[in-house]
Design a protein around this motif. Structure first.
Motif, short mmCIF file in Angstrom:
data_model
loop_
_atom_site.label_atom_id
_atom_site.label_comp_id
_atom_site.label_asym_id
_atom_site.label_seq_id
_atom_site.Cartn_x
_atom_site.Cartn_y
_atom_site.Cartn_z
N UNK A 42 -43.18 31.60 -17.14
CA UNK A 42 -42.04 30.68 -16.93
C UNK A 42 -42.55 29.60 -15.80
N UNK A 43 -42.97 30.44 -14.52
CA UNK A 43 -43.37 29.52 -13.54
C UNK A 43 -44.58 28.52 -14.00
N UNK A 44 -45.47 29.21 -14.75
CA UNK A 44 -46.56 28.40 -15.24
C UNK A 44 -46.13 27.16 -16.17
N UNK A 45 -45.16 27.41 -17.07
CA UNK A 45 -44.58 26.40 -17.61
C UNK A 45 -43.92 25.20 -17.01
N UNK A 46 -43.15 25.57 -15.83
CA UNK A 46 -42.53 24.52 -15.07
C UNK A 46 -43.71 23.73 -14.42
N UNK A 70 -44.61 21.27 -16.52
CA UNK A 70 -43.59 20.54 -17.04
C UNK A 70 -42.74 20.59 -18.44
N UNK A 71 -43.07 21.84 -18.78
CA UNK A 71 -42.76 22.41 -20.17
C UNK A 71 -41.35 23.25 -20.09
N UNK A 72 -40.77 23.80 -21.23
CA UNK A 72 -39.70 24.48 -21.27
C UNK A 72 -40.58 26.07 -21.35
N UNK A 73 -39.60 27.14 -20.51
CA UNK A 73 -40.01 28.39 -20.23
C UNK A 73 -40.20 28.95 -21.66
N UNK A 74 -40.85 29.90 -21.78
CA UNK A 74 -40.84 30.85 -23.00
C UNK A 74 -39.52 31.42 -23.38
N UNK A 75 -39.73 31.85 -24.61
CA UNK A 75 -38.48 32.49 -25.26
C UNK A 75 -37.92 33.52 -24.34
N UNK A 76 -36.66 33.69 -23.95
CA UNK A 76 -36.36 34.72 -23.06
C UNK A 76 -36.79 34.55 -21.76
N UNK A 130 -38.58 26.15 -10.30
CA UNK A 130 -39.06 24.86 -10.15
C UNK A 130 -39.86 24.85 -8.94
N UNK A 131 -39.13 25.67 -7.77
CA UNK A 131 -39.38 25.68 -6.37
C UNK A 131 -40.92 26.51 -6.36
N UNK A 132 -40.79 27.76 -7.10
CA UNK A 132 -42.01 28.34 -7.12
C UNK A 132 -43.40 28.02 -7.81
N UNK A 133 -42.81 27.03 -8.49
CA UNK A 133 -44.05 26.23 -9.43
C UNK A 133 -44.56 25.11 -8.73
N UNK A 134 -44.19 24.82 -7.60
CA UNK A 134 -44.81 23.73 -6.42
C UNK A 134 -45.93 24.33 -6.00
N UNK A 135 -46.17 25.53 -5.88
CA UNK A 135 -47.24 26.07 -5.41
C UNK A 135 -48.29 26.77 -6.50
#
Length: 492
Positions: free
Chosen positions: A153-157, A160-166, A174-179
Motif C-alpha cells: 500500500x505504501x509502495x502504491x502511494x 501515485x496509484x491506488x492501494x491493492x484490494x483490502x 501517504x506520509x510514509x510514502x514520502x520516504x
C-alpha cells in the motif's frame, strides 16, 4: 462465635458507622432466633475498644458506632503511610508479564487498541502496587500477508496509484510514502511515541518473525496430526474448543499460522522466568483463552500460570451522535486524535472506568470539558484544592494530631472512606478490575467536598487534625489516579 462477620456502611449514618446482618444469616445454622444471636454479636462488639456502642435493629441487624479515638488513630496510620497506604507486601511476590496492545504496525494506534493499553497498564500498576514485579511487553507481527499488504500500500502511494484490494489507505500511508525506507520500523516508532504520550511504557518488544524461527523446537512437544496436507494441534483434547492448524498445507503456502507463533511465544514467556503471563486481548479473541490453556497443558506447563483478559469495544460520541469518521481515515479513530481533543488524563480515565466486559461509550464533548461535570476533572480538582490548602497552611500536617472536639459526621465519613482504600485496591487487583478505582476516587472526592463545604480547615480550632485529614485524602486521591494512569495536579 467463631464465624466471620461481614460489615457494610449504612446509607443513613443514623444506623451507625457499620452494620451487619450476620445474625440473620447464621440463625438457621445455629438454630437460634436472629435477635438472640444479634445480642451475642452486639455484646462481643461492645467489648472491642474501637466500638463506642452497638445496637440491635429490626429482626436481627446489628449497628456499630466507632469511637472518635479509634478513627483518629486510624487516620494517623494513613498519614504515616503516605502514598504507600494500601500497598501490599506479599509473602511470595510473583514475576509477572503483562502483554498488551500488540497491534500490528500497519497503522497508528486506534482508540480500540488504546483501551487495551489503558486496561492492561492499569492492571500492571495494580499488580506492582500489590508488591509484584511486573514487566510490560508489546508483541507484533513484522511479517506475513498483512504486513506485505501494508508495504504494498505504501509502495502504491509512492507510485501515485491506488492501494491493492483490502490494502491500507489514508494520510499516514501517504506520509510514509514520502520516504524510501521500510515503513514498518517507522510505523512502529510512531506507535511507541503515541503510547509513551499515553503513559503506556514497555519494557520489551517481541517480534513474531523471530519466534516463528523457533517453531521446530516445540512442534515435537505438541500433540499433532496431519489432515488435508496441514499439521494440526489436537488442542480439543486439552480443553480447547477446536483443533487448530499450525502449519498450512502446501496449497496454502505451507507456512506457519499465527497459532504456531502463539505456541512459541507462550513457551518463550515462561522460559524467561515469569511466574504468570497475562495476555490482554480484544473481544474478537474470546476463543483464545482456552487455546492458550491447551498449549500450556501440551507443553507441560501449569495452565494457571496463563491469564487471558478480554475487553469489549469502544464507541465515541459527539453532539449526541456516534462518531464514525476520522480526519485521517474513514473507518477508525486514532488515539492521537482523541488525545488532541480530550487530553491524556481524560482518555486514560474514560478508557478504564468501565468493566472490560462492557462496551465503552465516550462522550468526547464531556471528556474535553474542564468542569466538575467531567468526573476526572472533578477528582483532580479535589486534589488541587487540597494542595492549595496545604500550601497556605502555617504548619505541616502531622499524623499525631488528635481532634479537640467530637468528630463531625463529615469528618467521620471521610475517614471511613479513606479506610476502604486497601480493600478496594486488593479486590480490584484480584479481579483484574481497575474500573473500581475511578468509582472509588469519585466517592472520596464527594466526601471531601462535603467536608470542605461544611468545615473550615485553616484557622479553625481543629486545624492540625483537619490538615492531617486533608493530607491523607490527597495521598489517597493521588494514588488512585496514578493506578489508572492519570496525573494528580497541584493547581487547576
Amino acid at each position: 462465635m467463631g464465624a466471620a462477620v461481614e460489615l457494610e456502611r449504612p446509607s443513613d449514618p443514623a444506623h451507625g458507622d457499620y452494620a451487619t446482618n450476620a445474625a440473620l444469616q447464621l440463625a438457621p445454622e445455629r438454630r437460634q432466633a436472629p435477635r438472640e444471636l444479634a445480642e451475642e454479636i452486639a455484646a462481643a462488639a461492645a467489648a472491642v475498644p474501637a466500638v463506642e456502642r452497638a445496637e440491635i435493629a429490626g429482626p436481627g441487624f446489628v449497628n456499630f458506632w466507632l469511637s472518635d479515638a479509634w478513627l483518629a488513630d486510624a487516620l494517623a496510620a494513613i498519614v504515616e503511610r503516605s502514598r504507600e497506604f494500601g500497598a501490599d507486601h506479599p509473602a511470595s511476590p510473583e514475576r509477572i508479564q503483562v502483554e498488551m496492545v500488540s497491534a500490528n504496525p500497519t497503522g497508528p494506534i486506534t482508540v480500540a487498541a488504546a483501551r487495551n493499553g489503558a486496561y492492561g497498564d492499569s492492571v500492571a500498576r495494580l499488580l506492582e502496587f500489590a508488591g509484584h514485579q511486573v514487566e510490560r511487553e508489546y508483541y507484533y507481527n513484522d511479517s506475513g500477508a498483512q504486513m506485505e499488504k501494508f508495504r504494498a500500500s505504501v509502495e502504491a502511494s509512492r507510485r501515485g496509484e491506488e492501494p491493492p484490494e483490502d490494502g491500507y489507505r489514508g494520510a499516514y500511508v501517504d506520509e510514509l510514502a514520502r520516504s524510501d525506507d521500510d515503513p514498518v520500523p517507522r510505523m512502529l516508532h510512531e506507535i511507541e511515541l503515541t503510547l509513551d504520550r499515553f503513559r503506556v511504557h514497555f519494557d520489551s518488544w517481541a517480534l513474531q518473525s523471530k519466534l516463528e524461527g523457533r517453531l521446530d523446537e516445540f512442534l515435537p512437544r505438541l500433540d499433532t496430526y496431519e489432515k488435508d496436507g496441514a499439521i494440526w494441534a489436537r488442542s480439543s483434547e486439552y480443553g480447547d474448543d477446536d483443533d487448530r492448524v499450525l502449519i498450512r498445507s502446501p496449497e496454502q503456502g505451507g507456512g506457519p499460522t499465527y497459532r504456531a507463533a502463539d505456541v512459541v511465544y507462550l513457551a518463550d514467556k515462561l522460559e524467561r522466568g515469569f511466574d504468570r503471563a497475562i495476555y490482554v486481548l480484544g473481544a474478537d479473541h474470546h476463543g483464545t483463552r482456552n487455546w492458550y490453556a491447551a498449549v500450556a497443558r501440551m507443553l507441560g506447563y501449569d495452565p494457571e500460570r496463563i491469564e487471558v483478559l478480554i475487553y469489549q469495544l469502544v464507541h465515541l460520541t459527539s453532539g449526541g451522535q456516534q462518531r464514525k469518521m476520522s480526519k485521517r481515515r474513514g473507518d477508525v479513530v486514532f488515539l492521537e486524535e482523541l488525545l488532541d481533543e480530550v487530553g491524556v488524563d481524560a482518555a486514560r480515565w474514560y478508557l478504564v472506568n468501565r468493566g472490560p466486559d462492557q462496551t465503552i461509550e465516550i462522550d468526547v464533548d464531556l471528556a474535553a470539558e474542564r468542569s466538575q461535570k467531567n468526573p476526572v476533572y472533578y477528582v483532580q480538582y479535589a486534589h488541587a484544592r487540597i494542595a492549595g490548602i496545604l500550601r497556605n497552611a502555617r504548619q505541616q500536617a502531622s499524623e499525631s494530631a488528635s481532634p479537640r472536639q467530637p468528630l463531625a459526621p463529615e469528618e467521620r465519613d471521610l475517614i471511613k472512606r479513606l479506610l476502604e482504600f486497601p480493600v478496594v485496591v486488593a479486590e480490584a487487583t484480584e479481579r483484574r478490575s481497575p474500573q473500581a478505582i475511578p468509582v472509588y476516587a469519585i466517592r472520596v472526592a464527594d466526601d471531601f467536598h462535603r467536608f470542605y463545604h461544611q468545615h473550615r480547615v485553616l484557622g479553625s480550632e481543629a486545624e492540625a487534625f483537619r490538615l492531617a485529614l486533608v493530607r491523607a485524602t490527597q495521598n489517597v486521591i493521588a494514588r488512585s489516579l496514578d493506578l489508572v494512569g492519570v496525573e494528580a495536579p497541584e493547581r487547576m
